[in-house]
Design an enzyme around this catalytic site. Structure first.
Site, mmCIF file in Angstrom:
data_model
loop_
_atom_site.group_PDB
_atom_site.id
_atom_site.type_symbol
_atom_site.label_atom_id
_atom_site.label_comp_id
_atom_site.label_asym_id
_atom_site.label_seq_id
_atom_site.Cartn_x
_atom_site.Cartn_y
_atom_site.Cartn_z
ATOM 1 N N ASN A 10 0.884 -1.167 0.000
ATOM 2 C CA ASN A 10 0.000 0.000 0.000
ATOM 3 C C ASN A 10 0.922 1.218 0.000
ATOM 4 O OD1 ASN A 10 -1.806 2.051 0.486
ATOM 5 N ND2 ASN A 10 -2.283 1.437 2.593
ATOM 6 N N LYS A 12 0.248 4.287 -0.338
ATOM 7 C CA LYS A 12 -0.336 5.503 0.241
ATOM 8 C C LYS A 12 -0.068 6.704 -0.676
ATOM 9 C CE LYS A 12 -0.078 3.340 4.699
ATOM 10 N NZ LYS A 12 -0.126 3.471 6.143
ATOM 11 N N HIS A 96 -9.627 1.759 4.336
ATOM 12 C CA HIS A 96 -8.392 1.873 5.114
ATOM 13 C C HIS A 96 -8.649 2.822 6.286
ATOM 14 C CE1 HIS A 96 -4.314 2.866 6.280
ATOM 15 N NE2 HIS A 96 -3.944 1.750 5.664
ATOM 16 N N GLU A 98 -6.990 5.161 7.420
ATOM 17 C CA GLU A 98 -6.697 6.563 7.101
ATOM 18 C C GLU A 98 -7.864 7.205 6.350
ATOM 19 O OE1 GLU A 98 -2.914 5.756 5.256
ATOM 20 O OE2 GLU A 98 -2.103 5.217 7.213
ATOM 21 N N GLU A 168 -5.900 -4.579 10.301
ATOM 22 C CA GLU A 168 -4.846 -3.612 10.579
ATOM 23 C C GLU A 168 -5.153 -2.840 11.867
ATOM 24 O OE1 GLU A 168 -2.643 -2.511 6.694
ATOM 25 O OE2 GLU A 168 -4.370 -1.208 6.872
ATOM 26 N N GLY A 174 2.186 2.268 10.692
ATOM 27 C CA GLY A 174 3.194 3.315 10.548
ATOM 28 C C GLY A 174 3.890 3.690 11.848
ATOM 29 N N SER A 214 2.957 -2.158 10.224
ATOM 30 C CA SER A 214 4.400 -2.251 10.454
ATOM 31 C C SER A 214 4.999 -3.623 10.130
ATOM 32 C CB SER A 214 4.739 -1.854 11.897
ATOM 33 O OG SER A 214 4.363 -0.501 12.132
HETATM 34 P P1 PGA Z 1 2.606 0.262 7.567
HETATM 35 O O1 PGA Z 1 1.188 0.526 6.873
HETATM 36 O O2 PGA Z 1 3.092 -1.062 7.060
HETATM 37 O O3 PGA Z 1 3.466 1.413 7.131
HETATM 38 O O4 PGA Z 1 2.356 0.229 9.041
HETATM 39 C C1 PGA Z 1 0.261 -0.511 6.690
HETATM 40 C C2 PGA Z 1 -1.003 0.023 6.076
HETATM 41 O O5 PGA Z 1 -1.458 1.107 6.474
HETATM 42 O O6 PGA Z 1 -1.589 -0.620 5.198
#
Ligand code: PGA
Length: 250
Positions: A10, A12, A96, A98, A168, A174, A214
């Site tokens: 992903n 982003k 997601h 976000e 998640e 993140g 992560s």
């Molecule tokens: P990350 O993001 O691996 O940077 O924690 C995962 C995601 O948001 O899909």
């Protein structure tokens, strides 16, 4: 039958179109593993050049979002059939955390998008996950069950069998704080049980459930070895050579 692992990046809001092509060129040889499904979910503006750059490889391309209408006066939105399908997109990340947090997406919005994706043959990767507060309050599974049940409203068993759910935990995204293997497996197993309740055992056995938050080359092998974890949704580590190690986690 064993479920095929699906490992998705992903990106982003990262990588310009030209940077995206360079990254695909760099990762192409590193992610050449036919034993797993490899998906690059990229910003809308990168989709066309990434599909082109990934031609002839095992890389499949996904979008990070889409709208639930097909066309019309929706300034700034992306249409699933007219734009994503035509561009060669096979997967779409929906709901997601976000998007839910910064853009106000509700379970009902996510549900409309999932139905629309299926209508046009795009496989949804539906994200779910709890906040740290919810985990501490002991309501993790209640919250996630609601996200899954509302998200999948009206989805048939045959469609659900082909879907992907990404668990998640928001506190792990993140932050460098991966959920422990036990925490991740417990919730992924809980999601599968929820699917069995809503549909049946066969659907629960077929649906693929990823862990995200992560994930890196060091944590992937143990996570992906769990009975109910069918791969990962990878943010930060999908933008570098590490992603090759994650795809070849075995
Ligand atoms: P990350 O993001 O691996 O940077 O924690 C995962 C995601 O948001 O899909």
């Amino acid at each position: 039958m064993a479920r095929k692992k699906i490992i998705a990046g992903n990106w982003k809001m990262n990588k310009t179109p030209s940077e995206a092509v360079a990254l695909v060129e760099e990762l192409k040889p590193l992610v050449a593993n036919e034993d797993v499904d490899v998906v690059f979910c990229v910003p809308a503006i990168d989709i066309v050049p990434v599909v082109e750059a990934a031609k002839g490889t095992n890389i499949q391309v996904g979008a990070e979002n889409m709208y639930f209408e097909e066309s019309g006066a929706y300034t700034g939105e992306i249409s699933p059939p007219n734009m994503l399908v035509d561009a060669g997109v096979k997967y779409v990340v929906l709901g997601h955390s976000e998007r839910r947090e910064y853009f106000g997406e509700t379970n009902e919005d996510v549900n409309k998008k999932i139905l629309k994706a299926f209508e046009h043959g795009i496989t949804p990767i539906m994200c779910c996950g709890e906040t740290l507060q919810q985990r501490e309050q002991g309501v993790t599974m209640d919250f996630i069950r609601q996200q899954v049940k509302v998200g999948f409203q009206g989805v048939t068993a045959d469609q659900a069998k082909t879907a992907v759910i990404a668990y998640e935990p928001i506190w792990a995204i993140g932050t460098g704080k991966t959920a422990t293997t036990e925490q991740a497996e417990e919730v992924c197993a809980g999601i599968r049980a929820c699917i069995a309740e809503v549909y049946d055992e066969a659907t629960a056995e077929a649906i693929r459930i990823q862990y995200g938050g992560s994930v890196n080359a060091a944590t992937a092998p143990e996570l992906f070895a769990q009975a109910d974890i069918d791969g990962g949704l990878v943010g930060g580590a999908s933008l570098k050579a590490d992603f090759g190690k994650i795809v070849n986690y075995k």
